[in-house]
Design a protein around this motif. Structure first.
Motif, mmCIF file in Angstrom:
data_model
loop_
_atom_site.group_PDB
_atom_site.id
_atom_site.type_symbol
_atom_site.label_atom_id
_atom_site.label_comp_id
_atom_site.label_asym_id
_atom_site.label_seq_id
_atom_site.Cartn_x
_atom_site.Cartn_y
_atom_site.Cartn_z
ATOM 1 N N LEU A 99 0.770 -1.162 -0.264
ATOM 2 C CA LEU A 99 -0.018 -0.376 -0.026
ATOM 3 C C LEU A 99 1.005 1.229 0.289
ATOM 4 N N SER A 100 1.895 1.114 0.583
ATOM 5 C CA SER A 100 2.573 2.375 0.703
ATOM 6 C C SER A 100 4.041 2.200 -0.222
ATOM 7 N N ARG A 101 4.006 0.779 -1.165
ATOM 8 C CA ARG A 101 5.209 1.250 -1.895
ATOM 9 C C ARG A 101 6.491 1.137 -1.288
ATOM 10 N N GLY A 102 6.703 0.411 -0.248
ATOM 11 C CA GLY A 102 8.025 -0.316 0.097
ATOM 12 C C GLY A 102 8.115 0.714 1.687
ATOM 13 N N LEU B 271 20.291 21.295 11.904
ATOM 14 C CA LEU B 271 21.448 20.120 11.016
ATOM 15 C C LEU B 271 21.676 20.140 9.803
ATOM 16 N N GLN B 272 20.718 20.455 8.782
ATOM 17 C CA GLN B 272 21.168 20.279 7.924
ATOM 18 C C GLN B 272 21.846 21.509 7.657
ATOM 19 N N ARG B 273 21.932 22.417 8.014
ATOM 20 C CA ARG B 273 23.331 23.934 8.190
ATOM 21 C C ARG B 273 24.393 22.964 8.044
ATOM 22 N N ARG B 274 25.072 21.710 9.526
ATOM 23 C CA ARG B 274 25.534 20.978 9.979
ATOM 24 C C ARG B 274 25.539 20.199 8.631
ATOM 25 N N GLY B 275 25.491 20.050 7.885
ATOM 26 C CA GLY B 275 25.265 18.979 7.113
ATOM 27 C C GLY B 275 24.933 17.238 7.593
ATOM 28 N N LEU B 276 24.547 17.344 8.437
ATOM 29 C CA LEU B 276 24.558 16.229 9.230
ATOM 30 C C LEU B 276 22.937 15.700 8.755
ATOM 31 N N PHE B 277 22.422 16.291 8.395
ATOM 32 C CA PHE B 277 20.681 15.919 7.594
ATOM 33 C C PHE B 277 20.723 16.140 6.048
ATOM 34 N N ARG B 278 19.617 15.127 5.758
ATOM 35 C CA ARG B 278 18.985 15.219 4.323
ATOM 36 C C ARG B 278 18.845 16.944 4.386
ATOM 37 N N THR B 279 18.865 17.487 2.933
ATOM 38 C CA THR B 279 17.231 18.300 2.523
ATOM 39 C C THR B 279 17.059 17.702 1.758
ATOM 40 N N GLU B 280 16.617 16.511 1.224
ATOM 41 C CA GLU B 280 15.961 15.487 0.154
ATOM 42 C C GLU B 280 16.267 14.344 -0.053
ATOM 43 N N TYR B 281 15.098 13.941 0.337
ATOM 44 C CA TYR B 281 14.871 12.188 -0.549
ATOM 45 C C TYR B 281 15.782 12.048 -1.091
ATOM 46 N N THR B 282 16.346 10.852 -0.624
ATOM 47 C CA THR B 282 17.475 10.400 -2.286
ATOM 48 C C THR B 282 17.209 9.066 -2.407
ATOM 49 N N GLY B 283 15.592 8.242 -1.798
ATOM 50 C CA GLY B 283 15.368 7.449 -2.174
ATOM 51 C C GLY B 283 13.867 7.382 -2.146
ATOM 52 N N THR B 284 12.585 5.728 -2.398
ATOM 53 C CA THR B 284 11.848 5.948 -1.972
ATOM 54 C C THR B 284 10.847 5.165 -1.014
ATOM 55 N N THR B 285 11.940 4.283 -0.538
ATOM 56 C CA THR B 285 11.491 3.249 0.709
ATOM 57 C C THR B 285 12.266 3.027 1.596
ATOM 58 N N LEU B 286 11.498 2.744 2.866
ATOM 59 C CA LEU B 286 12.012 3.287 4.065
ATOM 60 C C LEU B 286 13.691 2.524 4.702
ATOM 61 N N SER C 231 1.822 -11.522 -2.253
ATOM 62 C CA SER C 231 2.751 -11.798 -3.044
ATOM 63 C C SER C 231 4.050 -10.719 -1.920
ATOM 64 N N ARG C 232 5.124 -11.188 -2.445
ATOM 65 C CA ARG C 232 6.468 -10.272 -1.431
ATOM 66 C C ARG C 232 5.710 -8.621 -1.894
ATOM 67 N N GLY C 233 6.520 -8.064 -0.998
ATOM 68 C CA GLY C 233 6.289 -6.678 -0.993
ATOM 69 C C GLY C 233 7.142 -6.056 -1.070
ATOM 70 N N PRO C 234 7.638 -4.555 -1.748
ATOM 71 C CA PRO C 234 8.619 -3.857 -2.766
ATOM 72 C C PRO C 234 9.837 -4.049 -1.760
ATOM 73 N N GLN C 235 9.976 -4.318 -0.078
ATOM 74 C CA GLN C 235 10.660 -3.778 0.637
ATOM 75 C C GLN C 235 11.343 -5.485 1.128
ATOM 76 N N GLY C 236 10.740 -7.022 0.387
ATOM 77 C CA GLY C 236 10.551 -7.429 0.283
ATOM 78 C C GLY C 236 10.617 -8.612 1.844
ATOM 79 N N ARG C 237 10.598 -7.124 3.352
ATOM 80 C CA ARG C 237 10.282 -7.451 4.294
ATOM 81 C C ARG C 237 9.916 -5.874 5.312
ATOM 82 N N PRO C 238 9.084 -5.946 5.588
ATOM 83 C CA PRO C 238 9.118 -4.953 6.530
ATOM 84 C C PRO C 238 10.221 -4.767 6.858
#
Lengths: 455, 455
Positions: free
Chosen positions: A118-121, A411-426, A207-214
């Motif tokens: 449902l959540s696509r991974g 945290l972003q200013r310090r370069g420690l946290f993403r400013t955009e998602y780089t993937g789609t799954t958890l 059938s198997r989900g997009p992440q294989g397993r949660p």
């Protein structure tokens, strides 16, 4: 090879009014929204806009008339709520707490596979064994089974659930209308599991989900809990009061993982923090004082007694924490230990202890400016005590915004946290590998090239 | 008092590709959408636009490698999917099938209460006891428990679930921030239930949903099933091949309800129909022939064998249906009876029987023009055989549109079906009363003034 800078992981621990036990009495809280989906949708959208890794809901399968009298309880069953949030969010991970003690593996594996589709991974499971008699009494027990027995059942539960998620191989679906063949039946597997707790034939009926397993998450800190987490968990929520304790826990968990031939970066450690944020330190302390003022210490003492399974209600609020027979605790052993140690280490009266626990029930509270909070996070992160944090805002209205609007950008200013998602799954967000089916002839390796943890 | 004209109730029985067993092989079917939420969202939106009472998902908690080979299986767990549909629809009722044999009442009562809140009063539960060994073998049994034993457990399950839904009275929530009182603890009740199958202390950990309890639906037709339905069900799904059988069933169920001091209109009877619709009769028959052509009789025979628990695979397809030892059937007794009677009454070969069952597994197929289909529905409705219908389109793509675009307007022209929703909850749509909490001092009466059924 250019190493990318290691990044923090941030999970939002959602509590509809906020994590402070008096949050519901705060003027900013709107109690009519406790079961209003639009509240949760709004919180999820805010966390997603800030690019957090995931949302998480805790769970407890019991309440009492007295608990309902003094606390804003009675919220959604987590998987139900996350199923709804799955279709109104796009990227953020969705982690539900469910107990292995009061469920059947077939039903639960199926629900998580459904959520993953449902959540696509984006599905994650925070695995708990539950620790109170009140919960056990809703499920045919007189009292909660012993700690070791609960973890035995949990191990077998995970063994079965993992086989169920793997029972349809990745390439099982043929979908050949002409030939009338939907699936390659040699890639859809019965388990024929027969164990001490469960007999499950399989295969799973989805059938198997997009992440294989949660994504598998765990929060146990006892010896049993740590070993279980080292075997199964990919992310760990943990309550740590001091840097030294957090560092020691972090090192221990990574070592346990390595001893089991796992890569240390495949077990992501997230201590809880309860931020109380002001633009100045004084403003933060005022916010904290307001919450303390709204608390009900007599009720808190009763709740603490229920939590640790020892009746403290006869003890004077301004006297010391008594000695407890820890070895007799059947339920939440390690959290009880943490609480007793905190009281004795800092020589707290019961009232002072209750104030310290009111915000996060044992998780670390940090009261200060966005810079001060980011400093603590950075220190823990850069010095081997955390891979990220489980964020527990004291108020959801207001407190969550303070964190997302003031601390995350810092945290972003310090370069420690993403400013955009780089993937789609958890799994993408937590940089965890895709688990191949154990039934496949050439299983996907769990080893990846990018060793970002040891950077 | 002006009596309003009695209105049909229409439930859409959702099957992602359609109810015909060969629907997935049809050129119009898109197999990539089997787990694509947007498909379900679109189907729900169409049914809601046509003002249908409700959507319904069946359920079965087992599959096999062989079933996966020849059938498009592996869909969503119903409550997960309905939780998501709840927040993208506004009015249509949402009915999930869940078994009492493989669940715990506390967990299930909580999930339905959560869905009822999430949907603002649109949750319904189709109660089944499950009837196959394959399902039992996923839940620690060697074979499915006996029919009578399953219904005993189901009765106690309903007793507990009902108490859990009632455990928070309607006016239990106080929400007084100033006084620090969230709920009136005298209106939040422990059950302290101790029975043969369950011990449950309670209260439930979520407050009462907008409908008090979800709408209770049942589909058993055996003697045990009928008596259970007469006691608990507010709507009944039933498979009836002829008007005479449907009329006899209808009369029997209403009488059973009356004997239990229930109003007959508080048990809404919905036979299944599988419409195959053409603008002309010829077009309808061509559509039917196309589906027959896509069927795989050898596989259908195997599936029928599994369904009725008797191995037919050695019998010639063009020979007669053999005599079965019906009294030994542990599983779906009444459906097996219906199938055997159909074959013998109409002197069908196995191949002909399989063709008749391919569309609805025992539900009545009607192939014809919108007028012809509306004629049958009106006849059953006006002559004591139905209060509405459970609609089972043979194809979802195409077949559902045919029903909604061609048959529903015809029913509306005849004044038999609503053109606008008149209420907001599923109980409103089915004109069923709000059930008061059994713990309240002055419980809400289940008797209503408007006796629309006896009009």
């Amino acid at each position: 090879m250019i190493k990318k800078q290691r990044q923090l992981h941030l999970n939002l621990f959602v509590s509809p009014m906020g994590h402070h036990e008096a949050a519901w009495r705060h003027p900013q809280s709107n109690l009519d929204q406790l079961l209003d989906f639009s509240l949760y949708q709004r919180l999820a959208a805010k966390a997603e806009a800030a690019k957090l890794d995931s949302l998480f809901f805790a769970d407890r399968v019991a309440t009492s008339p007295n608990a309902a009298k003094y606390g804003a309880i009675g919220g959604y069953e987590p998987l139900t709520l996350l199923s709804a949030l799955a279709v109104v969010t796009q990227r953020i991970g969705l982690i539900a707490t469910v107990s292995t003690s009061f469920n059947e593996p077939f039903n639960l594996a199926r629900r998580f596979a459904s959520l993953d589709h449902l959540s696509r991974g984006r599905a994650g499971w925070n695995i708990i064994t539950s620790g109170t008699d009140a919960e056990a009494q809703n499920f045919n027990y007189e009292q909660i089974p012993e700690h070791a027995a609960r973890y035995e059942r949990a191990r077998e539960f995970l063994d079965v659930a993992t086989k169920l998620w793997d029972s349809w191989e990745d390439d099982a679906l043929v979908r050949d209308k002409e030939a009338g063949i939907f699936a390659d039946s040699s890639k859809v597997h019965e388990l024929n599991h027969k164990g001490d707790h469960f007999s499950v034939k399989g295969p799973l009926n989805i059938s198997r989900g997009p992440q294989g397993r949660p994504l598998l998450v765990q929060a146990g800190s006892s010896q049993n809990g740590r070993q279980f987490a080292a075997e199964y968990a990919e992310a760990i929520f943990t309550a740590q009061q001091t840097f030294e304790e957090a560092e020691s826990f972090y090192k221990d968990m990574k070592q346990r993982a390595v001893q089991l031939n796992r890569l240390p970066e495949h077990i992501v450690i997230l201590p809880g923090i309860c931020p109380i944020i002001g633009r100045t330190e004084e403003e933060a302390k005022e916010k904290e004082a307001k919450l303390v003022e709204l608390s009900n210490p007599a009720h808190s003492l009763l709740m603490l007694s229920n939590r640790i399974g020892f009746d403290l209600t006869g003890y004077p609020l301004d006297g010391p924490m008594p000695q407890l027979p820890i070895q007799e605790v059947r339920g939440h052993q390690s959290r009880t230990n943490l609480i007793v140690e905190l009281a004795h280490r800092e020589n707290l009266t019961l009232r002072q202890l209750l104030e310290r626990l009111a915000g996060g029930r044992g998780h670390r509270t940090i009261t200060g400016t966005p810079q001060q909070i980011a400093d603590v996070m950075e220190h823990w992160f850069q010095n081997g005590a955390a891979d990220g944090f489980n964020i527990m805002p004291q108020l959801m209205a207001g407190g969550l915004e303070d964190f997302l609007d003031l601390v995350v950008p810092e945290l972003q200013r310090r370069g420690l946290f993403r400013t955009e998602y780089t993937g789609t799954t958890l799994r993408d967000h937590y940089e965890l590998p895709y688990p191949g089916s154990q039934f496949a002839e050439t299983p996907v390796s769990t080893m990846t090239e990018t060793n970002w943890y040891s950077a």
